[in-house]
Scaffold this motif. Sequence first.
Motif, mmCIF file in Angstrom:
data_model
loop_
_atom_site.group_PDB
_atom_site.id
_atom_site.type_symbol
_atom_site.label_atom_id
_atom_site.label_comp_id
_atom_site.label_asym_id
_atom_site.label_seq_id
_atom_site.Cartn_x
_atom_site.Cartn_y
_atom_site.Cartn_z
ATOM 1 N N LEU A 65 -9.761 -17.986 -20.659
ATOM 2 C CA LEU A 65 -10.289 -16.695 -21.062
ATOM 3 C C LEU A 65 -11.567 -16.374 -20.283
ATOM 4 O O LEU A 65 -11.770 -15.269 -19.799
ATOM 5 C CB LEU A 65 -10.600 -16.781 -22.555
ATOM 6 N N PHE A 66 -12.375 -17.395 -20.147
ATOM 7 C CA PHE A 66 -13.674 -17.195 -19.513
ATOM 8 C C PHE A 66 -13.536 -16.980 -18.014
ATOM 9 O O PHE A 66 -14.303 -16.273 -17.398
ATOM 10 C CB PHE A 66 -14.575 -18.420 -19.745
ATOM 11 N N ILE A 67 -12.524 -17.616 -17.439
ATOM 12 C CA ILE A 67 -12.430 -17.618 -15.988
ATOM 13 C C ILE A 67 -12.133 -16.214 -15.471
ATOM 14 O O ILE A 67 -12.491 -15.836 -14.370
ATOM 15 C CB ILE A 67 -11.388 -18.655 -15.517
ATOM 16 N N GLU A 68 -11.479 -15.423 -16.307
ATOM 17 C CA GLU A 68 -11.204 -14.063 -15.876
ATOM 18 C C GLU A 68 -12.369 -13.148 -16.217
ATOM 19 O O GLU A 68 -12.741 -12.266 -15.460
ATOM 20 C CB GLU A 68 -9.937 -13.571 -16.578
ATOM 21 N N TYR A 69 -12.933 -13.411 -17.377
ATOM 22 C CA TYR A 69 -13.959 -12.507 -17.887
ATOM 23 C C TYR A 69 -15.280 -12.631 -17.133
ATOM 24 O O TYR A 69 -15.914 -11.630 -16.808
ATOM 25 C CB TYR A 69 -14.183 -12.815 -19.368
ATOM 26 N N ILE A 70 -15.674 -13.837 -16.843
ATOM 27 C CA ILE A 70 -17.002 -14.040 -16.239
ATOM 28 C C ILE A 70 -17.166 -13.302 -14.909
ATOM 29 O O ILE A 70 -18.089 -12.509 -14.758
ATOM 30 C CB ILE A 70 -17.332 -15.553 -16.116
ATOM 31 N N PRO A 71 -16.248 -13.515 -13.943
ATOM 32 C CA PRO A 71 -16.454 -12.794 -12.677
ATOM 33 C C PRO A 71 -16.370 -11.277 -12.852
ATOM 34 O O PRO A 71 -17.112 -10.541 -12.211
ATOM 35 C CB PRO A 71 -15.312 -13.290 -11.782
ATOM 36 N N ARG A 72 -15.507 -10.834 -13.739
ATOM 37 C CA ARG A 72 -15.360 -9.391 -13.886
ATOM 38 C C ARG A 72 -16.589 -8.762 -14.525
ATOM 39 O O ARG A 72 -17.131 -7.775 -14.050
ATOM 40 C CB ARG A 72 -14.115 -9.090 -14.729
ATOM 41 N N GLU A 73 -17.045 -9.351 -15.604
ATOM 42 C CA GLU A 73 -18.154 -8.746 -16.340
ATOM 43 C C GLU A 73 -19.519 -9.063 -15.740
ATOM 44 O O GLU A 73 -20.448 -8.282 -15.838
ATOM 45 C CB GLU A 73 -18.147 -9.244 -17.798
ATOM 46 N N PHE A 74 -19.631 -10.259 -15.177
ATOM 47 C CA PHE A 74 -20.959 -10.689 -14.756
ATOM 48 C C PHE A 74 -21.078 -10.885 -13.247
ATOM 49 O O PHE A 74 -22.107 -11.320 -12.751
ATOM 50 C CB PHE A 74 -21.346 -11.997 -15.472
ATOM 51 N N GLY A 75 -19.982 -10.560 -12.520
ATOM 52 C CA GLY A 75 -19.950 -10.808 -11.076
ATOM 53 C C GLY A 75 -21.176 -10.284 -10.343
ATOM 54 O O GLY A 75 -21.812 -11.017 -9.587
ATOM 55 N N ASP A 76 -21.513 -9.015 -10.606
ATOM 56 C CA ASP A 76 -22.650 -8.422 -9.895
ATOM 57 C C ASP A 76 -23.935 -9.167 -10.174
ATOM 58 O O ASP A 76 -24.726 -9.449 -9.280
ATOM 59 C CB ASP A 76 -22.858 -6.962 -10.333
ATOM 60 N N ARG A 77 -24.105 -9.490 -11.455
ATOM 61 C CA ARG A 77 -25.355 -10.148 -11.821
ATOM 62 C C ARG A 77 -25.418 -11.584 -11.318
ATOM 63 O O ARG A 77 -26.464 -12.079 -10.938
ATOM 64 C CB ARG A 77 -25.558 -10.074 -13.340
ATOM 65 N N ILE A 78 -24.252 -12.229 -11.277
ATOM 66 C CA ILE A 78 -24.232 -13.581 -10.708
ATOM 67 C C ILE A 78 -24.623 -13.506 -9.236
ATOM 68 O O ILE A 78 -25.394 -14.316 -8.730
ATOM 69 C CB ILE A 78 -22.843 -14.243 -10.881
ATOM 70 N N GLY A 79 -24.074 -12.482 -8.556
ATOM 71 C CA GLY A 79 -24.406 -12.295 -7.142
ATOM 72 C C GLY A 79 -25.900 -12.101 -6.940
ATOM 73 O O GLY A 79 -26.516 -12.710 -6.061
ATOM 74 N N THR A 117 -10.838 -11.084 -25.428
ATOM 75 C CA THR A 117 -9.635 -11.753 -25.910
ATOM 76 C C THR A 117 -8.428 -10.811 -25.835
ATOM 77 O O THR A 117 -7.361 -11.193 -25.349
ATOM 78 C CB THR A 117 -9.839 -12.211 -27.378
ATOM 79 N N ALA A 118 -8.622 -9.578 -26.280
ATOM 80 C CA ALA A 118 -7.514 -8.622 -26.260
ATOM 81 C C ALA A 118 -7.048 -8.364 -24.837
ATOM 82 O O ALA A 118 -5.856 -8.341 -24.548
ATOM 83 C CB ALA A 118 -7.944 -7.316 -26.927
ATOM 84 N N SER A 119 -8.006 -8.199 -23.941
ATOM 85 C CA SER A 119 -7.609 -7.845 -22.583
ATOM 86 C C SER A 119 -6.901 -9.004 -21.892
ATOM 87 O O SER A 119 -5.948 -8.823 -21.160
ATOM 88 C CB SER A 119 -8.827 -7.335 -21.803
ATOM 89 N N LEU A 120 -7.317 -10.211 -22.168
ATOM 90 C CA LEU A 120 -6.680 -11.349 -21.526
ATOM 91 C C LEU A 120 -5.294 -11.623 -22.098
ATOM 92 O O LEU A 120 -4.400 -12.077 -21.408
ATOM 93 C CB LEU A 120 -7.559 -12.587 -21.650
ATOM 94 N N LYS A 121 -5.145 -11.337 -23.378
ATOM 95 C CA LYS A 121 -3.835 -11.549 -23.982
ATOM 96 C C LYS A 121 -2.926 -10.351 -23.747
ATOM 97 O O LYS A 121 -1.739 -10.401 -24.054
ATOM 98 C CB LYS A 121 -3.980 -11.744 -25.489
ATOM 99 N N GLY A 122 -3.498 -9.260 -23.259
ATOM 100 C CA GLY A 122 -2.720 -8.050 -23.066
ATOM 101 C C GLY A 122 -2.245 -7.459 -24.382
ATOM 102 O O GLY A 122 -1.178 -6.879 -24.473
ATOM 103 N N GLU A 123 -3.037 -7.647 -25.423
ATOM 104 C CA GLU A 123 -2.651 -7.133 -26.737
ATOM 105 C C GLU A 123 -3.648 -6.082 -27.207
ATOM 106 O O GLU A 123 -4.792 -6.074 -26.772
ATOM 107 C CB GLU A 123 -2.648 -8.282 -27.759
ATOM 108 N N PRO A 124 -3.214 -5.215 -28.098
ATOM 109 C CA PRO A 124 -4.168 -4.234 -28.646
ATOM 110 C C PRO A 124 -5.179 -4.930 -29.562
ATOM 111 O O PRO A 124 -4.931 -6.033 -30.060
ATOM 112 C CB PRO A 124 -3.280 -3.277 -29.447
ATOM 113 N N ILE A 125 -6.306 -4.249 -29.765
ATOM 114 C CA ILE A 125 -7.354 -4.824 -30.614
ATOM 115 C C ILE A 125 -7.023 -4.567 -32.083
ATOM 116 O O ILE A 125 -7.271 -3.501 -32.602
ATOM 117 C CB ILE A 125 -8.722 -4.197 -30.289
ATOM 118 N N THR A 126 -6.449 -5.554 -32.723
ATOM 119 C CA THR A 126 -6.132 -5.436 -34.143
ATOM 120 C C THR A 126 -7.073 -6.316 -34.946
ATOM 121 O O THR A 126 -7.795 -7.131 -34.376
ATOM 122 C CB THR A 126 -4.701 -5.933 -34.423
ATOM 123 N N LYS A 127 -7.014 -6.165 -36.247
ATOM 124 C CA LYS A 127 -7.892 -6.984 -37.075
ATOM 125 C C LYS A 127 -7.513 -8.467 -36.957
ATOM 126 O O LYS A 127 -8.381 -9.334 -36.904
ATOM 127 C CB LYS A 127 -7.799 -6.532 -38.535
#
Length: 456
Positions: free
Chosen positions: A66-80, A336-346
Amino acid sequence: MLAFRHRTAPVPSRDGQPVEKTTSWDRILEHLKSRVDERDFETWFRGTRQKSESADAINVLITSPLFIEYIPREFGDRIGEAARLAGLEGREIRFRLEGEEDYRAALTPSRQAPPRRRTGDLNPSYTFENFVTGASNRLAHAAALRVADQTSRQYNPLFICGATGLGKTHLMQAIGHRRLSRRPGERIVYLTSESFVNDVVAGVRFNRMESVRQRLRAVDVLLLDDVEFVVGKEASENELFHTFNALYEAGNQIVFTSDVPPREIPGLTDRLKSRFEGGLIVDIQLPDFETKVAILRHKAEHAKLELSDEVAFFLAAKVKSHVRELEGYFNLVVATASLKGEPITKDLAQEALRSVVKDEAHRAAPADILRAVAGQFGLKPAELRARTKRSSIVVPRQIAMYVLKETTSLSLPEIGRLFGDKHHTTALHSIRKVTSRREEDPDFDRQVAALVAQFR
Ligand code: ADP
Ligand code: MG
C-alpha cells in the motif's frame, strides 16, 4: 570542484563494534520531516529504511505494498526537495518491498530546484480557501482575514493560540498567502520559532547578528510560529523583543501562534507578555462534530472524491483530538480505497483504520505508568499527587507527566487532572522541564528513556 562521496560501510568504533551510521535516506527523512505533516510522517515513513546505496541510487525498503504506491505519488515532490536539501540530487531513489527482489517504484530528484515561488516558505495549501470555519475557529478566522486585508491596524500583533493540530499554522500562513496575492511587492517572512532561535544562535556564534537583525527587520509581515519555544532562551527573547519593537513602530504586521495564551506561557518576561497582549488574542478550540464533517467534505471535494455522509460521520466520530489526526485518517482511507480499486465505504474505512485504532487500544493505562514511575523513586502512586514542592516528589511527578504525554493520547488538561486538578500549563511546564533536562543530563536522559520505552 571536487566532490567527496561518503563510504557506506559501517564505521568501527573504538571498541571494535560497528556503529550505526546515518544513511542517506535518514538524511532525506530529516529534511522531509519539516515538509510533511507530523501525523503523515509517522504513518507513512516510520517503517521505511535504507537497504543500500550506490553512486547513482538510494535503495529504500518499505513494508507494505500500500505504501509503495502511495509514498512516491503523494510525497514524491517533497522527497525530491528533501533529497536536494540533503545534497543528494541526481540520485535515483528506489522503493522496494521487504522480501522482494525487484523495485516497484522509483523517483529521480532533479538537480535543479523548482522555480522559486514568491510564496517562499509558505505551504501552498494553507490558504483561506482551504480553511473550513466552524464555531471552534470562527473568531480566529475573522481576525486573520482582517489582518490579511489590513482593514484594522489595531490587530497588531495578532496572537493565535490553541492546542496542537487545530490549524494555527494553517491560518497564519493563509494571512501570508492573501497578503502576497493582494500586494505582490510585500515582504512576508514565515518563521518557526525554532528557526528563529537557530538564526540567533548562529548570529551570535559567527558574529553576524547585525545581518540577522537587518533581515528580520526589513519585513512587512512577520509570521512567527509557536512562539512559546523562544521563551527561556535569553538571547532569542531579547532579539525578539527588539525585532518586535522595530516592526511595530514601523507599522508592520506581526502574527504569533502559541499553544497557550501569553499569560499562561511559563516564564514569559513581563515586557514580552505586554507586547504579546497589546494587540488581539484569539484562540482556536477543538472542532465540533459538524466542523469535522465539513473539513472532511472539503478535503474530499478538493481531491475530487465521493465521500458519503456515512463515512464522513464515521471518521468524524472516530477522531477525538485534532484536525491533523482527522486528515491522517482520511488519507489512510483514501489511499486504501485507491490501491484496492474500491469505493470508499464504511466497511473499507473501518478496515483501513483497524491498525491505527488497535494501537490506541493497546496503549498503556495511565495507572500503570504512575505505578511504574512512582516505584522507580520508592514512592506510592498517590504520593505523586501530593500538594508539595519537595523535589523528591516534584521531579518524579514531572517525569510521570512526561511519560504520559509521550506514550498515551491524553491531552495536557487530562494529564493535569490525573494529578489532582493541576492546570494544564503545569503539565506543559513539567514536560518542558524534563525535555530540557534530558538534553543536559545523560543519566537522567537514560532513566526517562527507559521508562518511556517500557510503555511504547
Ligand atoms: P497547528 O499549527 O495548530 O498545530 P496546523 O495548522 O498544522 O495545526 O493544522 C494541522 C492540519 O489540519 C493541517 O494540515 C491543516 O491544513 C489542517 N486543518 C486545521 N484546521 C483546519 C480547518 N479549519 N480547515 C481545514 N484544514 C484544517
Ligand atoms: Mg503549527
